[in-house]
Design a protein around this motif. Structure first.
Motif, mmCIF file in Angstrom:
data_model
loop_
_atom_site.group_PDB
_atom_site.id
_atom_site.type_symbol
_atom_site.label_atom_id
_atom_site.label_comp_id
_atom_site.label_asym_id
_atom_site.label_seq_id
_atom_site.Cartn_x
_atom_site.Cartn_y
_atom_site.Cartn_z
ATOM 1 N N ALA A 33 9.315 -5.832 -4.249
ATOM 2 C CA ALA A 33 9.023 -5.175 -2.970
ATOM 3 C C ALA A 33 7.526 -4.920 -2.838
ATOM 4 O O ALA A 33 6.943 -5.104 -1.765
ATOM 5 N N TYR A 34 6.892 -4.499 -3.927
ATOM 6 C CA TYR A 34 5.434 -4.313 -3.905
ATOM 7 C C TYR A 34 4.737 -5.643 -3.625
ATOM 8 O O TYR A 34 3.821 -5.712 -2.801
ATOM 9 N N ARG A 83 1.715 2.793 -1.041
ATOM 10 C CA ARG A 83 3.063 2.879 -0.460
ATOM 11 C C ARG A 83 4.155 2.802 -1.525
ATOM 12 O O ARG A 83 5.334 2.949 -1.208
ATOM 13 N N HIS A 84 3.764 2.568 -2.786
ATOM 14 C CA HIS A 84 4.737 2.385 -3.864
ATOM 15 C C HIS A 84 4.537 3.352 -5.028
ATOM 16 O O HIS A 84 5.136 3.155 -6.087
ATOM 17 N N ASP A 137 4.910 -6.550 -0.075
ATOM 18 C CA ASP A 137 4.033 -5.655 0.679
ATOM 19 C C ASP A 137 2.569 -6.083 0.520
ATOM 20 O O ASP A 137 1.831 -6.194 1.506
ATOM 21 N N THR A 170 4.024 -14.603 -2.751
ATOM 22 C CA THR A 170 3.984 -13.476 -3.675
ATOM 23 C C THR A 170 3.260 -13.856 -4.968
ATOM 24 O O THR A 170 2.742 -12.988 -5.661
ATOM 25 N N ALA A 222 -1.338 -1.289 -0.196
ATOM 26 C CA ALA A 222 0.028 -1.603 -0.614
ATOM 27 C C ALA A 222 0.458 -0.700 -1.770
ATOM 28 O O ALA A 222 1.562 -0.155 -1.757
ATOM 29 N N ASP A 224 1.902 -9.371 2.409
ATOM 30 C CA ASP A 224 1.818 -9.171 3.855
ATOM 31 C C ASP A 224 0.562 -8.401 4.252
ATOM 32 O O ASP A 224 -0.078 -8.724 5.252
ATOM 33 N N THR A 225 0.203 -7.399 3.466
ATOM 34 C CA THR A 225 -0.996 -6.603 3.747
ATOM 35 C C THR A 225 -2.253 -7.471 3.699
ATOM 36 O O THR A 225 -3.152 -7.337 4.525
#
Length: 139
Positions: free
Chosen positions: A16-17, A115-116, A20, A30, A112, A23-24
């Motif tokens: 998930a990171y 947010r984690h 993120d 990935t 990013a 996308d950021t």
């Protein structure tokens, strides 16, 4: 004894990171987000003592903690924080032929990452680190 929840969900949280961060930063993979994050972590880690690096790693989710400490030789003399452009050049030097980190890589990883992580714990550890650490992780 039960397995801690963060360990049970480590792979999903790590991926998930990466999504993120991808996308950021506007990356297309990935895999590229992984290299960008690894490079940003290494650049930051080079500016910390071993004890400071461990304190920082302890506020990261387990997957990111593992990436932060991977390929590390503890005990090296910490470097000084420099201008963002110089630090970004250092980020882009890791596997340079395969590193597509944008000029905004440090900021993108910071945004990013925040947010984690537990924001209060993250800010708490940054306040204990050398001058420049907080600016490095400014979103």
């Amino acid at each position: 004894m039960t397995v801690p929840a963060e360990c049970e969900r480590a792979s999903a949280q790590f991926y998930a990171y990466l999504v993120d961060a991808r996308d950021t930063a506007g990356l297309w993979s990935t895999h590229l987000a992984y290299t960008m994050t690894q490079a940003v972590f290494q650049v930051f880690r080079r500016r910390l003592s071993t004890a400071e690096a461990i304190a920082f790693a302890n506020v990261l989710p387990v997957g990111l903690r593992a990436l932060f400490v991977s390929d590390w030789t503890p005990g090296e003399e910490p470097r000084d924080f420099q201008e963002r452009e110089t630090l970004t050049d250092e980020v882009r030097s890791l596997r340079a032929a395969h590193n597509f980190s944008p000029e905004t890589a440090i900021r993108d990883v910071a945004r990013a990452l925040r947010r984690h992580v537990d924001e209060a714990a993250f800010e708490g550890v940054l306040a204990q680190l050398p001058e420049g650490a907080g600016d490095f992780w400014a979103p």
